[in-house]
Design an enzyme around this catalytic site. Structure first.
Site, PDB file in Angstrom:
ATOM      1  NE  ARG A   1      57.108 -17.412 -49.215  1.00  0.00           N
ATOM      2  CZ  ARG A   1      55.969 -17.653 -49.437  1.00  0.00           C
ATOM      3  NH1 ARG A   1      55.285 -17.342 -50.441  1.00  0.00           N
ATOM      4  NH2 ARG A   1      55.457 -18.961 -48.844  1.00  0.00           N
TER       5      ARG A   1
ATOM      6  CE1 TYR B   1      80.393  -7.309 -54.522  1.00  0.00           C
ATOM      7  CE2 TYR B   1      78.516  -9.030 -55.452  1.00  0.00           C
ATOM      8  CZ  TYR B   1      79.587  -8.568 -54.319  1.00  0.00           C
ATOM      9  OH  TYR B   1      79.479  -9.015 -53.088  1.00  0.00           O
TER      10      TYR B   1
ATOM     11  CG  ASP C   1      74.459  -3.095 -58.957  1.00  0.00           C
ATOM     12  OD1 ASP C   1      74.503  -2.188 -58.243  1.00  0.00           O
ATOM     13  OD2 ASP C   1      75.164  -4.201 -58.875  1.00  0.00           O
TER      14      ASP C   1
ATOM     15  CE  LYS D   1      77.924  -4.834 -50.525  1.00  0.00           C
ATOM     16  NZ  LYS D   1      78.025  -4.834 -52.039  1.00  0.00           N
TER      17      LYS D   1
HETATM   18  C1  LIG Z   1      77.765  -5.973 -52.852  1.00  0.00           C
HETATM   19  C2  LIG Z   1      77.467  -5.784 -54.221  1.00  0.00           C
HETATM   20  C3  LIG Z   1      76.338  -6.656 -54.872  1.00  0.00           C
HETATM   21  C4  LIG Z   1      75.778  -7.736 -53.943  1.00  0.00           C
HETATM   22  O1  LIG Z   1      75.119  -7.500 -52.979  1.00  0.00           O
HETATM   23  P1  LIG Z   1      74.983  -8.233 -51.540  1.00  0.00           P
HETATM   24  O2  LIG Z   1      73.900  -7.287 -50.866  1.00  0.00           O
HETATM   25  O3  LIG Z   1      76.213  -8.747 -51.244  1.00  0.00           O
HETATM   26  O4  LIG Z   1      74.134  -9.421 -52.082  1.00  0.00           O
HETATM   27  C5  LIG Z   1      75.942  -6.594 -56.107  1.00  0.00           C
HETATM   28  N1  LIG Z   1      76.488  -5.264 -56.395  1.00  0.00           N
HETATM   29  C6  LIG Z   1      77.537  -4.530 -56.197  1.00  0.00           C
HETATM   30  C7  LIG Z   1      77.879  -3.388 -57.097  1.00  0.00           C
HETATM   31  C8  LIG Z   1      77.875  -4.739 -55.109  1.00  0.00           C
HETATM   32  O5  LIG Z   1      78.810  -3.905 -54.232  1.00  0.00           O
END
Ligand SMILES: *Cc1c(COP(=O)(O)O)cnc(C)c1O
Length: 379
Positions: A46, A98, A170, A195
């Site tokens: 962890r 998001y 982000d 992504k």
């Molecule tokens: C998918 C996404 C998230 C969340 O991420 P997860 O891996 O699904 O928890 C946060 N911000 C954006 C812009 C995203 O596309």
């Protein structure tokens, strides 16, 4: 080292045990000690794992930071950032956000006494209207999801510095191939590595990168104390994904441009949201802070008909109707009924997420096949 070399070598060294060129998957929870505390830097997975550490070093390298942290999902990474705050603190956040981030802020952290303001940031000075003595963090998503608004990161960082606030960006949609928020003055860059960084739609993972050691120490503490880490196998897969990030992004951008232009000329299409168009409201900021415009595109059809939008996404054959984005394969989504269904209709329509809005994550397939697919689906 330039970016296209960093994706392959950044933060990496050959494995000390046998010289393996690729970091092995250290599928272990614990590590032998010769005497209590006598270990080789790893005690419990962890806290640390060599495969995860190789990935965290790669995250830091590609985002021009000093410290990288990997989490079990993008939301777990955001969760760790908000845990830097105390009850009574306030956050000024992008309004076109998001859906899962919005849900985390309003359904989880609100009840622990943290207040969120959701604000249009296309003009960054609007942020200042929401700053008071309790404000601690500015949360920015750019390009925004799904409206592809562009927020001026440098302008946000000037406001953050003036008021002594943290700025977190982000960077999921842009990736460091297109924009490097830490270089523009952000304190924290966050990714859903699910992504583009992973890039193959086979892992759920999150990342944070920072420059500052004190901030990194606080986040490492939260990462270990809350425990939302990712496993070694997933770390290996994302590390492998990053090695082709630059060539994938190059093709995502090329295909994205061709599709944005195709949709823009389609008689049934009302509006195309893509920051590469000169008439995009913040095109100049996009040109300044991004190296290209990416493969995320949203569009609406004339008449704004919910059923028609559903029919279009159902008819697509090469584009898969699915949540998520950023993989090699093209995906299509209907935000109002999918990713943004957790945002109340009134709220989402205020930001432009209307019934006919369709979001495309343009993949790296042959562009002729992609355009033919859109042609037969839209009609
Ligand atoms: C998918 C996404 C998230 C969340 O991420 P997860 O891996 O699904 O928890 C946060 N911000 C954006 C812009 C995203 O596309």
């Amino acid at each position: 080292m330039k970016f296209n070399t960093k994706t392959i070598h950044g933060g990496q060294k050959h494995d000390p045990a046998y010289g393996a060129v690729m970091p092995p998957i250290y599928q272990t929870s614990t590590y032998a000690q010769s005497t209590p505390g006598g270990h080789k830097g790893f005690e419990y997975s962890r806290t640390h794992n060599p495969t995860r550490q190789a990935l965290e070093n790669a995250f830091a390298s590609i985002e021009n930071g000093n410290y990288g942290l990997a989490f079990g999902s993008g939301l777990a990474a955001i969760d760790a950032v908000i845990k830097l705050l105390e009850p009574g603190d306030e956050v000024v956040s992008t309004n076109d956000l998001y859906g899962g981030s919005y849900r985390l802020f309003t359904s989880i952290f609100k009840k622990f006494g943290i207040k969120f303001h959701f604000v249009g940031m296309e003009n960054a000075h609007n942020i200042e209207n929401y700053i008071n003595s309790n404000t601690k963090l500015i949360w920015v998503e750019t390009p925004t999801n799904p409206m592809m608004n562009i927020i001026d990161i440098k302008a946000c960082s000037q406001i953050a510095k003036k008021h002594n606030l943290l700025l977190a960006v982000d960077n999921t949609f842009a990736t460091p191939y297109l924009q490097q928020p830490l270089d523009l003055g952000a304190d924290i860059v966050m990714h859903s590595a699910t992504k583009y960084l992973g890039g193959h739609s086979d892992v759920v993972m999150g990342a944070l990168v920072v420059k500052d050691k004190d901030l990194a120490d606080k986040l490492y503490f939260i990462q270990n104390a809350s425990g939302a880490v990712c496993g070694p196998q997933d770390s290996f897969l994302v590390l492998r994904g990053i090695k082709t990030l630059h060539i994938r992004m190059q093709r995502h951008c090329e295909n994205g441009r061709a599709i944005a232009e195709y949709l823009n000329s389609h008689p049934k299409v009302e509006k195309v949201y893509w920051p590469g168009f000169e008439n995009h409201p913040n095109h100049n900021v996009a040109k300044e802070q991004m190296n290209d415009f990416g493969g995320m595109i949203s569009f609406t059809t004339k008449g704004n008909n919910f059923e028609e939008a559903i029919k279009i996404v159902e008819k697509l054959k090469i584009f898969t109707l699915a949540e998520s984005l950023g993989g090699v394969e093209s995906l299509a989504g209907h935000p109002a009924s999918m990713t943004h269904a957790s945002i109340p209709k009134e709220e989402r329509e205020k930001t432009g997420v209307v019934d006919s809005l369709i979001r495309l994550s343009v993949g790296i397939e042959d562009i002729h096949d992609l355009i033919a697919d859109l042609k037969q689906a839209i009609g």
